[in-house]
Design a protein around this motif. Sequence first.
Motif, PDB file in Angstrom:
ATOM      1  N   ARG A  59       1.113  -0.978  -0.108  1.00 47.48           N
ATOM      2  CA  ARG A  59       0.124  -0.232   0.089  1.00 47.48           C
ATOM      3  C   ARG A  59       0.229   1.287   0.297  1.00 47.48           C
ATOM      4  NH1 ARG A  59      -3.893  -3.322   3.465  1.00 47.48           N
ATOM      5  NH2 ARG A  59      -5.167  -3.642   2.095  1.00 47.48           N
ATOM      6  N   TYR A  60       2.204   1.093   0.302  1.00 51.28           N
ATOM      7  CA  TYR A  60       3.153   2.347   0.844  1.00 51.28           C
ATOM      8  C   TYR A  60       3.681   3.022  -0.809  1.00 51.28           C
ATOM      9  CZ  TYR A  60       3.438   1.998   5.947  1.00 51.28           C
ATOM     10  OH  TYR A  60       2.959   2.293   6.849  1.00 51.28           O
ATOM     11  N   GLY A  61       3.808   4.161  -0.244  1.00 54.35           N
ATOM     12  CA  GLY A  61       4.467   4.564  -2.113  1.00 54.35           C
ATOM     13  C   GLY A  61       5.574   5.458  -1.936  1.00 54.35           C
ATOM     14  N   ALA A  62       5.902   5.684  -2.640  1.00 55.32           N
ATOM     15  CA  ALA A  62       6.774   6.491  -2.012  1.00 55.32           C
ATOM     16  C   ALA A  62       7.028   7.274  -0.782  1.00 55.32           C
ATOM     17  CB  ALA A  62       7.826   7.590  -3.314  1.00 55.32           C
ATOM     18  N   GLY A  63       6.551   8.107  -0.525  1.00 55.84           N
ATOM     19  CA  GLY A  63       6.517   8.413   0.796  1.00 55.84           C
ATOM     20  C   GLY A  63       6.698   7.917   0.988  1.00 55.84           C
ATOM     21  N   LYS A  64       5.614   7.424   1.754  1.00 50.94           N
ATOM     22  CA  LYS A  64       5.855   6.530   3.301  1.00 50.94           C
ATOM     23  C   LYS A  64       7.197   5.823   3.396  1.00 50.94           C
ATOM     24  CE  LYS A  64       0.716   7.068   4.465  1.00 50.94           C
ATOM     25  NZ  LYS A  64      -0.452   6.218   4.887  1.00 50.94           N
ATOM     26  N   ILE A  65       7.398   5.402   2.248  1.00 52.71           N
ATOM     27  CA  ILE A  65       8.641   4.597   2.783  1.00 52.71           C
ATOM     28  C   ILE A  65       9.478   4.983   2.834  1.00 52.71           C
ATOM     29  CG2 ILE A  65      10.312   2.916   1.032  1.00 52.71           C
ATOM     30  CD1 ILE A  65       7.728   2.016  -0.389  1.00 52.71           C
ATOM     31  N   LEU A  66       9.624   6.429   1.899  1.00 55.85           N
ATOM     32  CA  LEU A  66      10.974   7.008   2.796  1.00 55.85           C
ATOM     33  C   LEU A  66      11.673   7.366   4.361  1.00 55.85           C
ATOM     34  CD1 LEU A  66      13.221   8.701   1.221  1.00 55.85           C
ATOM     35  CD2 LEU A  66      11.707  10.418   0.937  1.00 55.85           C
ATOM     36  N   ARG A  67       9.692   7.878   4.043  1.00 58.30           N
ATOM     37  CA  ARG A  67      10.017   7.989   5.900  1.00 58.30           C
ATOM     38  C   ARG A  67      10.426   6.996   6.435  1.00 58.30           C
ATOM     39  NH1 ARG A  67       4.783   9.784   6.248  1.00 58.30           N
ATOM     40  NH2 ARG A  67       4.937  10.927   4.164  1.00 58.30           N
ATOM     41  N   LYS A  68       9.917   5.822   6.173  1.00 64.04           N
ATOM     42  CA  LYS A  68      10.381   4.745   7.501  1.00 64.04           C
ATOM     43  C   LYS A  68      11.774   4.308   6.596  1.00 64.04           C
ATOM     44  CE  LYS A  68       6.664   2.992   8.286  1.00 64.04           C
ATOM     45  NZ  LYS A  68       5.841   2.336   9.524  1.00 64.04           N
ATOM     46  N   ILE A  69      12.584   4.315   5.570  1.00 62.75           N
ATOM     47  CA  ILE A  69      13.758   3.822   6.006  1.00 62.75           C
ATOM     48  C   ILE A  69      14.705   4.964   5.836  1.00 62.75           C
ATOM     49  CG2 ILE A  69      15.337   4.011   3.271  1.00 62.75           C
ATOM     50  CD1 ILE A  69      14.061   2.999   1.811  1.00 62.75           C
ATOM     51  N   LEU A  70      14.625   6.195   6.297  1.00 57.23           N
ATOM     52  CA  LEU A  70      15.208   7.724   6.430  1.00 57.23           C
ATOM     53  C   LEU A  70      15.017   7.166   8.261  1.00 57.23           C
ATOM     54  CD1 LEU A  70      14.823  10.694   4.873  1.00 57.23           C
ATOM     55  CD2 LEU A  70      15.861   9.253   4.667  1.00 57.23           C
ATOM     56  N   GLN A  71      14.182   6.748   8.991  1.00 50.03           N
ATOM     57  CA  GLN A  71      13.915   6.280  10.245  1.00 50.03           C
ATOM     58  C   GLN A  71      15.466   5.392  10.539  1.00 50.03           C
ATOM     59  OE1 GLN A  71       9.963   4.548  11.152  1.00 50.03           O
ATOM     60  NE2 GLN A  71       9.055   7.029  11.379  1.00 50.03           N
ATOM     61  N   GLU A  72      16.118   4.257   9.478  1.00 42.82           N
ATOM     62  CA  GLU A  72      16.597   3.130   9.500  1.00 42.82           C
ATOM     63  C   GLU A  72      18.314   3.875   9.395  1.00 42.82           C
ATOM     64  OE1 GLU A  72      15.925  -0.114   6.936  1.00 42.82           O
ATOM     65  OE2 GLU A  72      13.325  -0.587   7.846  1.00 42.82           O
ATOM     66  N   LEU A  73      17.803   4.687   8.513  1.00 45.01           N
ATOM     67  CA  LEU A  73      19.533   4.564   7.837  1.00 45.01           C
ATOM     68  C   LEU A  73      20.073   5.908   8.820  1.00 45.01           C
ATOM     69  CD1 LEU A  73      18.718   5.310   4.008  1.00 45.01           C
ATOM     70  CD2 LEU A  73      19.938   3.414   4.894  1.00 45.01           C
TER      71      LEU A  73
END
Length: 162
Positions: A59-73
């Motif tokens: 369901r996630y698009g680029a915006g939500k995926i980016l937020r999750k990835i930045l939390q990890e990176l």
Amino acid sequence: MIYPLIKQESDVGNHTISMMCQVLSVSRPDYYRWLHKRERETKDLKERISRIWLTSEKRYGAGKILRKILQELVPLNRTCSIKRLQRLMKQLGIRSITRKKWQPVTIKEATTQERPNLLKQDFSTNEINQKWCADITYIETQADGWCYLSTIMDLHSKMNIQ
């Protein structure tokens, strides 16, 4: 800043990597170290994108995926831009699930027929079952899709006649 230029020029085929490294006074092994590091980072990002997308049930698009990835990176002192993320999602063939919004169908005037106005805005009645009115409502449900609710009401008693 020099390494991306070398990569871009070598991909186009204008110059050889050895010649560009020599002209720009850059060590060739350093360039290859940078190149392989970039490839490892890209592979890691692709794995993270796929994992987050699958855990979100696609369901996630680029915006939500980016937020999750930045939390990890961020704790790893790494980052990723939205454009890079979108490019990688396109390479992986990942898209968010989007639903088309329902729009009512307009009926052309040529196909509609004029009906006589029998009540002429006079809704008063003297007895039961003298005048009725009806309505239909469209209800979108998760399980069954569209359902239709039709009601008929007696104007004297204000009771629904099912």
